[in-house]
Motif scaffolding. Structure first.
Motif, PDB file in Angstrom:
ATOM      1  N   SER A 113       0.840  -1.201   0.000  1.00  0.00           N
ATOM      2  CA  SER A 113       0.000   0.000   0.000  1.00  0.00           C
ATOM      3  C   SER A 113       0.872   1.246   0.000  1.00  0.00           C
ATOM      4  O   SER A 113       0.630   2.202  -0.738  1.00  0.00           O
ATOM      5  CB  SER A 113      -0.903  -0.014   1.245  1.00  0.00           C
ATOM      6  OG  SER A 113      -1.505   1.240   1.404  1.00  0.00           O
ATOM      7  N   ALA A 114       1.914   1.213   0.840  1.00  0.00           N
ATOM      8  CA  ALA A 114       2.763   2.399   0.986  1.00  0.00           C
ATOM      9  C   ALA A 114       3.571   2.672  -0.282  1.00  0.00           C
ATOM     10  O   ALA A 114       3.627   3.799  -0.771  1.00  0.00           O
ATOM     11  CB  ALA A 114       3.685   2.221   2.188  1.00  0.00           C
ATOM     12  N   GLY A 120       4.235   3.080  -3.903  1.00  0.00           N
ATOM     13  CA  GLY A 120       3.379   3.256  -5.079  1.00  0.00           C
ATOM     14  C   GLY A 120       3.871   4.399  -5.940  1.00  0.00           C
ATOM     15  O   GLY A 120       5.061   4.742  -5.919  1.00  0.00           O
ATOM     16  N   LEU A 121       2.927   5.008  -6.664  1.00  0.00           N
ATOM     17  CA  LEU A 121       3.288   6.137  -7.514  1.00  0.00           C
ATOM     18  C   LEU A 121       3.966   7.231  -6.699  1.00  0.00           C
ATOM     19  O   LEU A 121       4.830   7.945  -7.183  1.00  0.00           O
ATOM     20  CB  LEU A 121       2.036   6.714  -8.168  1.00  0.00           C
ATOM     21  CG  LEU A 121       1.273   5.776  -9.115  1.00  0.00           C
ATOM     22  CD1 LEU A 121      -0.074   6.375  -9.491  1.00  0.00           C
ATOM     23  CD2 LEU A 121       2.092   5.527 -10.368  1.00  0.00           C
ATOM     24  N   GLY A 122       3.565   7.341  -5.429  1.00  0.00           N
ATOM     25  CA  GLY A 122       4.136   8.361  -4.550  1.00  0.00           C
ATOM     26  C   GLY A 122       5.643   8.215  -4.421  1.00  0.00           C
ATOM     27  O   GLY A 122       6.368   9.213  -4.392  1.00  0.00           O
ATOM     28  N   ASN A 123       6.134   6.988  -4.355  1.00  0.00           N
ATOM     29  CA  ASN A 123       7.575   6.772  -4.194  1.00  0.00           C
ATOM     30  C   ASN A 123       8.328   6.954  -5.498  1.00  0.00           C
ATOM     31  O   ASN A 123       9.381   7.563  -5.541  1.00  0.00           O
ATOM     32  CB  ASN A 123       7.860   5.337  -3.728  1.00  0.00           C
ATOM     33  CG  ASN A 123       7.157   5.008  -2.450  1.00  0.00           C
ATOM     34  OD1 ASN A 123       5.931   5.060  -2.391  1.00  0.00           O
ATOM     35  ND2 ASN A 123       7.895   4.687  -1.423  1.00  0.00           N
ATOM     36  N   TYR A 159      -5.581   8.464  -8.634  1.00  0.00           N
ATOM     37  CA  TYR A 159      -4.580   7.395  -8.721  1.00  0.00           C
ATOM     38  C   TYR A 159      -4.849   6.508  -9.942  1.00  0.00           C
ATOM     39  O   TYR A 159      -3.934   6.064 -10.623  1.00  0.00           O
ATOM     40  CB  TYR A 159      -4.672   6.558  -7.440  1.00  0.00           C
ATOM     41  CG  TYR A 159      -3.349   6.034  -6.961  1.00  0.00           C
ATOM     42  CD1 TYR A 159      -2.480   6.836  -6.235  1.00  0.00           C
ATOM     43  CD2 TYR A 159      -2.968   4.723  -7.206  1.00  0.00           C
ATOM     44  CE1 TYR A 159      -1.264   6.354  -5.782  1.00  0.00           C
ATOM     45  CE2 TYR A 159      -1.759   4.233  -6.761  1.00  0.00           C
ATOM     46  CZ  TYR A 159      -0.922   5.056  -6.043  1.00  0.00           C
ATOM     47  OH  TYR A 159       0.290   4.579  -5.603  1.00  0.00           O
ATOM     48  N   PHE A 191       1.264  10.750   2.461  1.00  0.00           N
ATOM     49  CA  PHE A 191       0.770  10.082   1.259  1.00  0.00           C
ATOM     50  C   PHE A 191       1.567   8.810   1.001  1.00  0.00           C
ATOM     51  O   PHE A 191       1.025   7.746   0.716  1.00  0.00           O
ATOM     52  CB  PHE A 191       0.903  11.042   0.074  1.00  0.00           C
ATOM     53  CG  PHE A 191       0.312  10.525  -1.208  1.00  0.00           C
ATOM     54  CD1 PHE A 191      -1.035  10.665  -1.478  1.00  0.00           C
ATOM     55  CD2 PHE A 191       1.115   9.893  -2.158  1.00  0.00           C
ATOM     56  CE1 PHE A 191      -1.580  10.193  -2.665  1.00  0.00           C
ATOM     57  CE2 PHE A 191       0.572   9.419  -3.342  1.00  0.00           C
ATOM     58  CZ  PHE A 191      -0.773   9.573  -3.599  1.00  0.00           C
ATOM     59  N   SER A 192       2.893   8.941   1.135  1.00  0.00           N
ATOM     60  CA  SER A 192       3.751   7.818   0.812  1.00  0.00           C
ATOM     61  C   SER A 192       3.547   6.652   1.783  1.00  0.00           C
ATOM     62  O   SER A 192       3.585   5.491   1.377  1.00  0.00           O
ATOM     63  CB  SER A 192       5.212   8.268   0.835  1.00  0.00           C
ATOM     64  OG  SER A 192       6.031   7.243   0.367  1.00  0.00           O
ATOM     65  N   SER A 212       0.835   5.988   3.251  1.00  0.00           N
ATOM     66  CA  SER A 212      -0.612   5.672   3.240  1.00  0.00           C
ATOM     67  C   SER A 212      -1.249   5.879   4.599  1.00  0.00           C
ATOM     68  O   SER A 212      -2.107   5.085   5.014  1.00  0.00           O
ATOM     69  CB  SER A 212      -0.880   4.215   2.819  1.00  0.00           C
ATOM     70  OG  SER A 212      -0.290   3.888   1.623  1.00  0.00           O
ATOM     71  N   MET A 225      -5.607   8.435   6.268  1.00  0.00           N
ATOM     72  CA  MET A 225      -6.959   8.291   5.694  1.00  0.00           C
ATOM     73  C   MET A 225      -7.640   7.003   6.128  1.00  0.00           C
ATOM     74  O   MET A 225      -8.664   6.625   5.585  1.00  0.00           O
ATOM     75  CB  MET A 225      -6.974   8.399   4.173  1.00  0.00           C
ATOM     76  CG  MET A 225      -5.707   8.002   3.498  1.00  0.00           C
ATOM     77  SD  MET A 225      -4.906   9.495   2.930  1.00  0.00           S
ATOM     78  CE  MET A 225      -3.218   9.168   3.180  1.00  0.00           C
ATOM     79  N   VAL A 274      -6.582   3.867   5.877  1.00  0.00           N
ATOM     80  CA  VAL A 274      -6.246   2.600   5.212  1.00  0.00           C
ATOM     81  C   VAL A 274      -5.495   1.677   6.173  1.00  0.00           C
ATOM     82  O   VAL A 274      -5.723   0.456   6.199  1.00  0.00           O
ATOM     83  CB  VAL A 274      -5.404   2.871   3.936  1.00  0.00           C
ATOM     84  CG1 VAL A 274      -4.657   1.648   3.493  1.00  0.00           C
ATOM     85  CG2 VAL A 274      -6.312   3.336   2.809  1.00  0.00           C
ATOM     86  N   SER A 330      -1.076  -0.380  -4.246  1.00  0.00           N
ATOM     87  CA  SER A 330      -1.601   0.777  -3.511  1.00  0.00           C
ATOM     88  C   SER A 330      -3.088   0.967  -3.791  1.00  0.00           C
ATOM     89  O   SER A 330      -3.885   1.212  -2.873  1.00  0.00           O
ATOM     90  CB  SER A 330      -0.858   2.052  -3.900  1.00  0.00           C
ATOM     91  OG  SER A 330       0.496   1.927  -3.580  1.00  0.00           O
ATOM     92  N   SER A 373      -5.244  -1.275  -1.761  1.00  0.00           N
ATOM     93  CA  SER A 373      -5.525  -0.903  -0.365  1.00  0.00           C
ATOM     94  C   SER A 373      -6.613   0.169  -0.288  1.00  0.00           C
ATOM     95  O   SER A 373      -7.431   0.172   0.630  1.00  0.00           O
ATOM     96  CB  SER A 373      -4.251  -0.431   0.334  1.00  0.00           C
ATOM     97  OG  SER A 373      -3.816   0.807  -0.181  1.00  0.00           O
ATOM     98  N   LEU A 374      -6.620   1.071  -1.264  1.00  0.00           N
ATOM     99  CA  LEU A 374      -7.645   2.128  -1.254  1.00  0.00           C
ATOM    100  C   LEU A 374      -9.029   1.534  -1.522  1.00  0.00           C
ATOM    101  O   LEU A 374     -10.003   1.855  -0.838  1.00  0.00           O
ATOM    102  CB  LEU A 374      -7.314   3.181  -2.320  1.00  0.00           C
ATOM    103  CG  LEU A 374      -6.103   4.063  -2.000  1.00  0.00           C
ATOM    104  CD1 LEU A 374      -5.566   4.728  -3.249  1.00  0.00           C
ATOM    105  CD2 LEU A 374      -6.458   5.106  -0.953  1.00  0.00           C
TER     106      LEU A 374
HETATM  107  N1  PFF Z   1       1.166   5.321  -0.544  1.00  0.00           N
HETATM  108  C1  PFF Z   1       0.781   5.309  -1.916  1.00  0.00           C
HETATM  109  C2  PFF Z   1       1.906   5.878  -2.766  1.00  0.00           C
HETATM  110  O1  PFF Z   1       2.927   6.311  -2.235  1.00  0.00           O
HETATM  111  O2  PFF Z   1       1.757   5.891  -3.977  1.00  0.00           O
HETATM  112  C3  PFF Z   1      -0.503   6.046  -2.178  1.00  0.00           C
HETATM  113  C4  PFF Z   1      -1.586   5.820  -1.189  1.00  0.00           C
HETATM  114  C5  PFF Z   1      -2.125   4.560  -1.017  1.00  0.00           C
HETATM  115  C6  PFF Z   1      -2.014   6.864  -0.425  1.00  0.00           C
HETATM  116  C7  PFF Z   1      -3.096   4.351  -0.066  1.00  0.00           C
HETATM  117  C8  PFF Z   1      -2.978   6.679   0.524  1.00  0.00           C
HETATM  118  C9  PFF Z   1      -3.515   5.431   0.696  1.00  0.00           C
HETATM  119  F1  PFF Z   1      -4.432   5.302   1.594  1.00  0.00           F
END
Ligand code: PFF
Length: 452
Positions: free
Chosen positions: A22-23, A25-28, A106, A227-228, A230, A233, A235, A322, A325-326
């Motif tokens: 989950s952590a 993802g596109l964010g990283n 996303y 965000f990175s 997760s 929110m 999750v 990711s 998980s959402l």
């Molecule tokens: N953590 C994910 C990323 O870094 O791309 C994005 C994400 C997934 C944000 C799940 C929030 C979440 F609840």
């Protein structure tokens, strides 16, 4: 307490893989490198590390504690822990709304990524001249049908995993994909680091330039940290409700945080040295991945095509775990006695795809680009809400609940696995961070961001 559906992860390793999935993802891979470069490289990194380990990790532990203690979805979990204050359920609700909005945007970006994976496979990207990638991306992302087809394909994969269940779907897929992803990333890093001129890219990523670290940069670091990981929110409340009873929450959170952080840094190492070695400009913002990297891959000749395939596959898979998980957070909330998992997952997917398609149409010169909400196109609005605004607000409310409204005995009982694990001085440190440091830091940065 056990989960309402009786589902859960089979082992701590499975739980770590799913939550790290989950952590990471596109964010990283897509977001971290360009904002790190934009806000001063090493300077941004210093602030980011503090936020990740002092705020993000604490929030992750808090969400795991709330989730495992109640075995419920975020909307039910808060009131269960504080029965005479039912209004806390709105924090859970805000988290779920945030998940919904994040998932929509996303999906759009994941759809782009899947398209680029496809175009790498079929050789389309390899046939585009170096100066044609900007136009290629813009005309693709603004077009009506093509992006939507890939968004739908991506969502179908995601929904199928959710329908598979927590252990047989989410856990199994994460255990398979996460190690694979690390291997792909390491291959990319080795290639990038062995190019002539790699050191300029490393300097761009790591050398501190404090003049670029503005107030906006600090808020971006906080938003990115949350965000990175997760967190903020709900999750991780959902995944916390699936944690095995004997899982050591402290250890699990530390592992996930380290893994997430390491992958962000490795992504920077995979991208920047290659970009500089090819004489490209790194400060292209989000376009870095879709406009600059394809030029870099093409400059490698035939082997570049393989790297292009590997990179876009890596990005698509990271996005998949990711997105899972959402969608799981939304599905868990909807499902219960009356609506089972499969229809819940399908209903939620249909709802979110509607917003994702509208967001895709609003991008660039898309058919909904003229529609403005608060002066912004829908895509830009969602990006702003989910990137810097909603996660810190949800995170602040979550940590206030945890530090000030949850019973201390419940927290310590959960962290020590009902007294079977010694948590020593750590509990004092943890309690102090969650009660004072994290809320104060979140509040200051949030106010500074909103007012400044
Ligand atoms: N953590 C994910 C990323 O870094 O791309 C994005 C994400 C997934 C944000 C799940 C929030 C979440 F609840």
């Amino acid at each position: 307490m056990s989960t309402k559906t009786g589902e859960g992860f089979s082992s701590s390793f499975g739980a770590i893989m799913a939550a790290a999935g989950s952590a990471v993802g596109l964010g990283n891979i897509w977001r971290f490198p360009y904002i790190c470069g934009k806000y001063g490289g090493g300077a941004f990194l210093l602030v980011y590390i503090c936020f990740v380990f002092l705020i993000g990790m604490i929030l992750m532990m808090s969400e795991f504690v709330i989730g495992r203690r109640t075995g419920e979805d975020p909307m039910k979990a808060y009131p269960l822990l504080r029965p005479h204050r039912p209004q806390w359920k709105y924090v859970g609700f805000l988290g779920l709304v945030t998940c919904f909005l994040i998932l929509a945007i996303y999906l759009v970006i994941s759809g782009w990524t899947l398209n680029y994976f496809w175009e790498s496979l079929t050789g389309t990207l390899a046939s585009i001249p170096d100066n044609g990638f900007k136009e290629h991306f813009e005309s693709f992302a603004s077009s009506t049908f093509r992006p939507v087809i890939f968004v739908i394909a991506f969502l179908v994969f995601t929904t199928l995993v959710i329908i598979g269940g927590v252990e047989k779907g989410i856990e199994r897929v994460s255990k398979l994909l996460m190690p694979f992803l690390v291997v792909l990333l390491l291959v990319m890093c080795v290639r990038s680091l062995t190019l002539d001129g790699a050191s300029t890219g490393l300097a761009y990523l790591f050398q501190p330039d404090f003049s670029k670290l503005t107030g906006e940069g600090v808020l971006a670091a906080l938003g990115q940290a949350l965000f990175s990981l997760s967190v903020g929110m709900g999750v991780m409340i959902v995944y916390g409700s699936y944690l095995p009873v004997d899982d050591n929450i402290l250890k699990t959170s530390v592992w996930i945080t380290i893994c997430d952080f390491a992958i962000a840094i490795l992504s920077g190492i995979a991208i920047f040295p290659a970009v500089f070695a090819c004489g490209q400009n790194p400060s292209e913002g989000p376009g870095l991945v879709y406009q600059v990297l394809p030029v870099v891959f093409n400059s490698f000749g035939n082997i570049g095509r393989i790297f292009s395939i590997v990179f876009f596959l890596l990005l698509s898979l990271a996005a998949l775990t990711s997105a899972i998980s959402l969608l799981e957070a939304l599905t868990q909330w909807l499902s219960g006695e009356k609506i089972k998992r499969t229809p819940s997952a399908i209903i939620m997917s249909l709802m979110v795809i509607a917003l994702a398609i509208a967001a895709s149409f609003s991008y660039g010169d898309g058919i909904l680009s003229g529609m403005k909400i608060g002066g912004m196109q829908l895509f830009a609005l969602l990006d702003k809400l989910t990137g810097t605004l909603l996660p810190p607000i949800c995170a602040l409310l979550t940590i206030i609940f945890f530090g000030w409204f949850m019973k201390k005995e419940d927290i310590m009982d959960e962290l020590s696995n009902h007294g079977t694990l010694g948590i020593g001085y750590f509990k004092v440190f943890y309690y102090f961070l969650s009660r004072f440091v994290a809320p104060a830091a979140l509040l200051i940065v949030l106010l500074a961001g909103i007012l400044g």
